[in-house]
Design an enzyme around this catalytic site. Structure first.
Site, PDB file in Angstrom:
ATOM      1  N   GLY A  12       0.819  -1.222   0.000  1.00 14.08           N
ATOM      2  CA  GLY A  12       0.000   0.000   0.000  1.00 14.08           C
ATOM      3  C   GLY A  12       0.846   1.263   0.000  1.00 14.08           C
ATOM      4  O   GLY A  12       0.447   2.291   0.548  1.00 14.08           O
ATOM      5  N   GLY A  15      -0.628   4.834  -0.939  1.00 17.03           N
ATOM      6  CA  GLY A  15      -1.761   5.383  -0.183  1.00 17.03           C
ATOM      7  C   GLY A  15      -1.348   6.540   0.723  1.00 17.03           C
ATOM      8  O   GLY A  15      -0.169   6.912   0.789  1.00 17.03           O
ATOM      9  N   GLY A  18       0.668   4.755   3.528  1.00 18.97           N
ATOM     10  CA  GLY A  18       1.788   4.039   2.916  1.00 18.97           C
ATOM     11  C   GLY A  18       2.850   4.994   2.362  1.00 18.97           C
ATOM     12  O   GLY A  18       4.046   4.771   2.542  1.00 18.97           O
ATOM     13  N   SER A 109      -8.007   0.931  12.556  1.00 16.26           N
ATOM     14  CA  SER A 109      -8.372   2.284  12.977  1.00 16.26           C
ATOM     15  C   SER A 109      -9.193   2.216  14.258  1.00 16.26           C
ATOM     16  O   SER A 109      -9.613   1.141  14.688  1.00 16.26           O
ATOM     17  CB  SER A 109      -9.134   2.999  11.865  1.00 16.26           C
ATOM     18  N   SER A 110      -9.423   3.398  14.834  1.00 20.66           N
ATOM     19  CA  SER A 110     -10.113   3.441  16.131  1.00 20.66           C
ATOM     20  C   SER A 110     -11.568   2.962  16.023  1.00 20.66           C
ATOM     21  O   SER A 110     -12.221   2.739  17.045  1.00 20.66           O
ATOM     22  CB  SER A 110     -10.073   4.861  16.697  1.00 20.66           C
ATOM     23  N   CYS A 111     -12.071   2.778  14.788  1.00 20.83           N
ATOM     24  CA  CYS A 111     -13.462   2.317  14.654  1.00 20.83           C
ATOM     25  C   CYS A 111     -13.620   0.842  15.038  1.00 20.83           C
ATOM     26  O   CYS A 111     -14.732   0.326  15.046  1.00 20.83           O
ATOM     27  CB  CYS A 111     -13.999   2.579  13.255  1.00 20.83           C
ATOM     28  N   TYR A 138     -16.224  -2.966   7.981  1.00 21.37           N
ATOM     29  CA  TYR A 138     -14.800  -2.588   7.992  1.00 21.37           C
ATOM     30  C   TYR A 138     -14.186  -2.933   9.356  1.00 21.37           C
ATOM     31  O   TYR A 138     -13.107  -3.534   9.443  1.00 21.37           O
ATOM     32  CB  TYR A 138     -14.692  -1.086   7.721  1.00 21.37           C
ATOM     33  N   LYS A 142     -11.170  -5.545  10.430  1.00 19.00           N
ATOM     34  CA  LYS A 142      -9.966  -5.093  11.135  1.00 19.00           C
ATOM     35  C   LYS A 142      -9.801  -5.824  12.473  1.00 19.00           C
ATOM     36  O   LYS A 142      -8.689  -6.146  12.877  1.00 19.00           O
ATOM     37  CB  LYS A 142     -10.014  -3.574  11.350  1.00 19.00           C
ATOM     38  N   PRO A 165      -4.529   3.761  14.741  1.00 17.42           N
ATOM     39  CA  PRO A 165      -4.479   5.228  14.828  1.00 17.42           C
ATOM     40  C   PRO A 165      -5.863   5.864  14.951  1.00 17.42           C
ATOM     41  O   PRO A 165      -6.862   5.275  14.532  1.00 17.42           O
ATOM     42  CB  PRO A 165      -3.836   5.651  13.507  1.00 17.42           C
ATOM     43  N   HIS A 181     -12.621  11.931   5.502  1.00 18.37           N
ATOM     44  CA  HIS A 181     -12.838  12.057   6.942  1.00 18.37           C
ATOM     45  C   HIS A 181     -13.167  13.516   7.262  1.00 18.37           C
ATOM     46  O   HIS A 181     -12.909  14.405   6.449  1.00 18.37           O
ATOM     47  CB  HIS A 181     -11.584  11.635   7.705  1.00 18.37           C
ATOM     48  N   TRP A 204     -21.565  20.165   9.566  1.00 18.13           N
ATOM     49  CA  TRP A 204     -22.699  19.307   9.876  1.00 18.13           C
ATOM     50  C   TRP A 204     -22.922  19.229  11.378  1.00 18.13           C
ATOM     51  O   TRP A 204     -21.970  19.085  12.149  1.00 18.13           O
ATOM     52  CB  TRP A 204     -22.447  17.890   9.348  1.00 18.13           C
ATOM     53  N   ASP A 271     -24.949  14.543  14.544  1.00 16.48           N
ATOM     54  CA  ASP A 271     -23.669  14.853  15.179  1.00 16.48           C
ATOM     55  C   ASP A 271     -22.691  13.669  15.145  1.00 16.48           C
ATOM     56  O   ASP A 271     -21.486  13.854  15.170  1.00 16.48           O
ATOM     57  CB  ASP A 271     -23.899  15.238  16.650  1.00 16.48           C
TER      58      ASP A 271
HETATM   59  N1  LIG Z   1      -7.847   5.734  11.763  1.00 21.52           N
HETATM   60  C1  LIG Z   1      -7.448   6.317  10.715  1.00 21.52           C
HETATM   61  O1  LIG Z   1      -7.900   7.384  10.369  1.00 21.52           O
HETATM   62  C2  LIG Z   1      -6.329   5.772   9.937  1.00 21.52           C
HETATM   63  C3  LIG Z   1      -5.433   6.679   9.522  1.00 21.52           C
HETATM   64  C4  LIG Z   1      -4.452   6.268   8.685  1.00 21.52           C
HETATM   65  C5  LIG Z   1      -4.379   4.930   8.309  1.00 21.52           C
HETATM   66  N2  LIG Z   1      -5.232   4.029   8.783  1.00 21.52           N
HETATM   67  C6  LIG Z   1      -5.143   2.615   8.356  1.00 21.52           C
HETATM   68  O2  LIG Z   1      -4.038   2.482   7.488  1.00 21.52           O
HETATM   69  C7  LIG Z   1      -4.349   1.711   6.351  1.00 21.52           C
HETATM   70  C8  LIG Z   1      -4.159   2.533   5.071  1.00 21.52           C
HETATM   71  O3  LIG Z   1      -5.053   3.636   5.075  1.00 21.52           O
HETATM   72  P1  LIG Z   1      -4.900   4.862   4.051  1.00 21.52           P
HETATM   73  O4  LIG Z   1      -5.680   5.966   4.623  1.00 21.52           O
HETATM   74  O5  LIG Z   1      -3.480   5.048   3.709  1.00 21.52           O
HETATM   75  O6  LIG Z   1      -5.688   4.290   2.774  1.00 21.52           O
HETATM   76  P2  LIG Z   1      -5.480   4.632   1.226  1.00 21.52           P
HETATM   77  O7  LIG Z   1      -4.917   5.988   1.043  1.00 21.52           O
HETATM   78  O8  LIG Z   1      -6.757   4.297   0.545  1.00 21.52           O
HETATM   79  O9  LIG Z   1      -4.367   3.574   0.763  1.00 21.52           O
HETATM   80  C9  LIG Z   1      -4.638   2.221   0.675  1.00 21.52           C
HETATM   81  C10 LIG Z   1      -3.638   1.599  -0.279  1.00 21.52           C
HETATM   82  O10 LIG Z   1      -3.945   0.189  -0.402  1.00 21.52           O
HETATM   83  C11 LIG Z   1      -3.886  -0.168  -1.771  1.00 21.52           C
HETATM   84  N3  LIG Z   1      -4.757  -1.307  -2.071  1.00 21.52           N
HETATM   85  C12 LIG Z   1      -6.072  -1.422  -1.810  1.00 21.52           C
HETATM   86  N4  LIG Z   1      -6.545  -2.595  -2.283  1.00 21.52           N
HETATM   87  C13 LIG Z   1      -5.487  -3.234  -2.861  1.00 21.52           C
HETATM   88  C14 LIG Z   1      -5.334  -4.463  -3.533  1.00 21.52           C
HETATM   89  N5  LIG Z   1      -6.367  -5.289  -3.711  1.00 21.52           N
HETATM   90  N6  LIG Z   1      -4.109  -4.798  -4.000  1.00 21.52           N
HETATM   91  C15 LIG Z   1      -3.052  -3.953  -3.856  1.00 21.52           C
HETATM   92  N7  LIG Z   1      -3.136  -2.769  -3.214  1.00 21.52           N
HETATM   93  C16 LIG Z   1      -4.342  -2.407  -2.727  1.00 21.52           C
HETATM   94  C17 LIG Z   1      -4.393   1.069  -2.495  1.00 21.52           C
HETATM   95  O11 LIG Z   1      -3.988   1.038  -3.832  1.00 21.52           O
HETATM   96  P3  LIG Z   1      -4.982   1.666  -4.943  1.00 21.52           P
HETATM   97  O12 LIG Z   1      -5.162   3.083  -4.557  1.00 21.52           O
HETATM   98  O13 LIG Z   1      -4.213   1.445  -6.204  1.00 21.52           O
HETATM   99  O14 LIG Z   1      -6.266   0.890  -4.855  1.00 21.52           O
HETATM  100  C18 LIG Z   1      -3.697   2.187  -1.689  1.00 21.52           C
HETATM  101  O15 LIG Z   1      -2.399   2.421  -2.147  1.00 21.52           O
HETATM  102  C19 LIG Z   1      -5.782   1.221   6.578  1.00 21.52           C
HETATM  103  O16 LIG Z   1      -5.743  -0.053   7.139  1.00 21.52           O
HETATM  104  C20 LIG Z   1      -6.354   2.203   7.558  1.00 21.52           C
HETATM  105  O17 LIG Z   1      -7.311   1.626   8.402  1.00 21.52           O
HETATM  106  C21 LIG Z   1      -6.221   4.423   9.596  1.00 21.52           C
END
Ligand SMILES: NC(=O)c1ccc[n+]([C@@H]2O[C@H](COP(=O)([O-])OP(=O)(O)OC[C@H]3O[C@@H](n4cnc5c(N)ncnc54)[C@H](OP(=O)(O)O)[C@@H]3O)[C@@H](O)[C@H]2O)c1
Length: 311
Positions: A12, A15, A18, A109-111, A138, A142, A165, A181, A204, A271
């Site tokens: 990832g 992302g 990532g 995530s915290s959810c 989701y 997780k 996080p 978000h 909102w 809310d």
């Molecule tokens: N609580 C929070 O707010 C929080 C904050 C940060 C991170 N996180 C956690 O961190 C993780 C990443 O989150 P993010 O915000 O970085 O998400 P994101 O920006 O959507 O990134 C997800 C990455 O996973 C890749 N991916 C998805 N499906 C795939 C597949 N089938 N094969 C290969 N790659 C795939 C996507 O590639 P494509 O774009 O090419 O599909 C993208 O690069 C999640 O598990 C999330 O829960 C949580």
């Protein structure tokens, strides 16, 4: 201990999180970061994921790949969210075990925590109540990932850690109107209000619910910190330990942008949960703390937005 020459597979890497981890690993001097595009390796394909891990046998695997979205996407693509997240994490976690990879970081995530629990939320509160309906698929996926890591550690003596996080913000965030978000949505509204010289923005609900946010580079920092440590606990909350009301974030950003905007509250919109704050005592007691101030985090986020000329 992970050395600068060890191979690290970052799933990832393009992302929001990532890409922040990739930058931090590079900056910290890690020389052997393995990444692969989705077009070459779809993580839903078990056979290919198992083969890839066996062939490359990294020292550490970081799972920052997931199907991610805001309330709308979570609620309307419920099947996709549960299936894809379960499959991606099963493939990578079990594939790592099969290839005798001992070190792995899994993100959620915290959810994952129940909706009606006291705040701040400790790791022990997992599975003590009902989840929020909108993101239940989701969250269930997780939680299964957390339990997978926990039980592999118990049975197979692996060192698989799960970092949870709070809401993040920063470069490469998702600003989609339906999928972002709250903090990305707020930044976008105020950014656009400045660009188009508007007099007010709408939020909102009452603006009273309190939320905790963390700069994405701090999560990346936690990733590298915990990648290098053996801990007894599998599940670790990652946050700042501080929260503000949504209205306070709006006022802060308006001041930051040097604007004089009126905040209109749309009371027809709900809310949501009154407060969402993680207890980060465990991470702190293990020696990790979030470092970036809101001011610095927002400054970097805006630089990224200006560079991309996004909206
Ligand atoms: N609580 C929070 O707010 C929080 C904050 C940060 C991170 N996180 C956690 O961190 C993780 C990443 O989150 P993010 O915000 O970085 O998400 P994101 O920006 O959507 O990134 C997800 C990455 O996973 C890749 N991916 C998805 N499906 C795939 C597949 N089938 N094969 C290969 N790659 C795939 C996507 O590639 P494509 O774009 O090419 O599909 C993208 O690069 C999640 O598990 C999330 O829960 C949580």
């Amino acid at each position: 201990m992970v050395s600068k020459n060890h191979k690290i597979f970052l799933a990832g890497h393009k992302g929001h999180l990532g890409s922040a981890i990739f930058k931090k690993l590079k900056k910290a001097g890690f020389k052997n970061i393995l990444t692969i595009d989705k077009s070459k390796l779809n993580l839903l394909n078990q056979e290919k994921v198992f083969k890839f891990l066996k062939k490359n046998k990294p020292k550490v695997v970081i799972v920052a790949a997931a199907r991610v979205g805001g309330i709308h996407a979570n609620n309307t693509q419920r099947a996709k969210f549960i299936y894809e997240n379960l499959t991606i994490q099963n493939n990578i976690i079990h594939g790592s075990y099969l290839s005798e990879i001992k070190n792995l970081i899994f993100f959620g995530s915290s959810c994952i925590y129940p909706k009606n629990i006291s705040k701040p939320i400790t790791e022990k509160m997992l599975l003590t109540g009902k989840l929020e309906y909108t993101n239940e698929p989701y969250a269930i996926a997780k939680i299964a990932g957390v339990k997978l890591c926990e039980n592999y550690n118990l049975q197979y003596k692996t060192n698989y850690k799960c970092l949870m996080p709070c809401n993040s913000y920063g470069p490469n965030d998702n600003y989609d109107n339906k999928n972002s978000h709250f903090i990305a949505a707020l930044i976008k509204k105020i950014y656009l209000a400045k660009k188009y010289k508007k007099k007010q923005i709408e939020i909102w609900g009452t603006g009273k619910p309190k939320r905790e946010i963390i700069f994405v580079d701090d999560i990346a920092d936690a990733c590298i910190y915990f990648m290098n440590r053996k801990t007894k606990k599998t599940l670790i909350n990652i946050g700042t330990g501080k929260d503000l009301s949504i209205e306070s974030y709006a006022k802060y950003l308006i001041k930051f942008f040097n604007l004089n905007l009126k905040i209109k509250k749309n009371l027809n919109m709900p809310d949501g949960i009154k407060r969402k704050l993680l207890n980060v005592n465990l991470a702190n007691s293990l020696g990790w703390k979030a470092k970036t101030s809101l001011k610095d985090g927002i400054t970097i986020t805006l630089k990224d937005l200006n560079k991309k000329n996004f909206f």
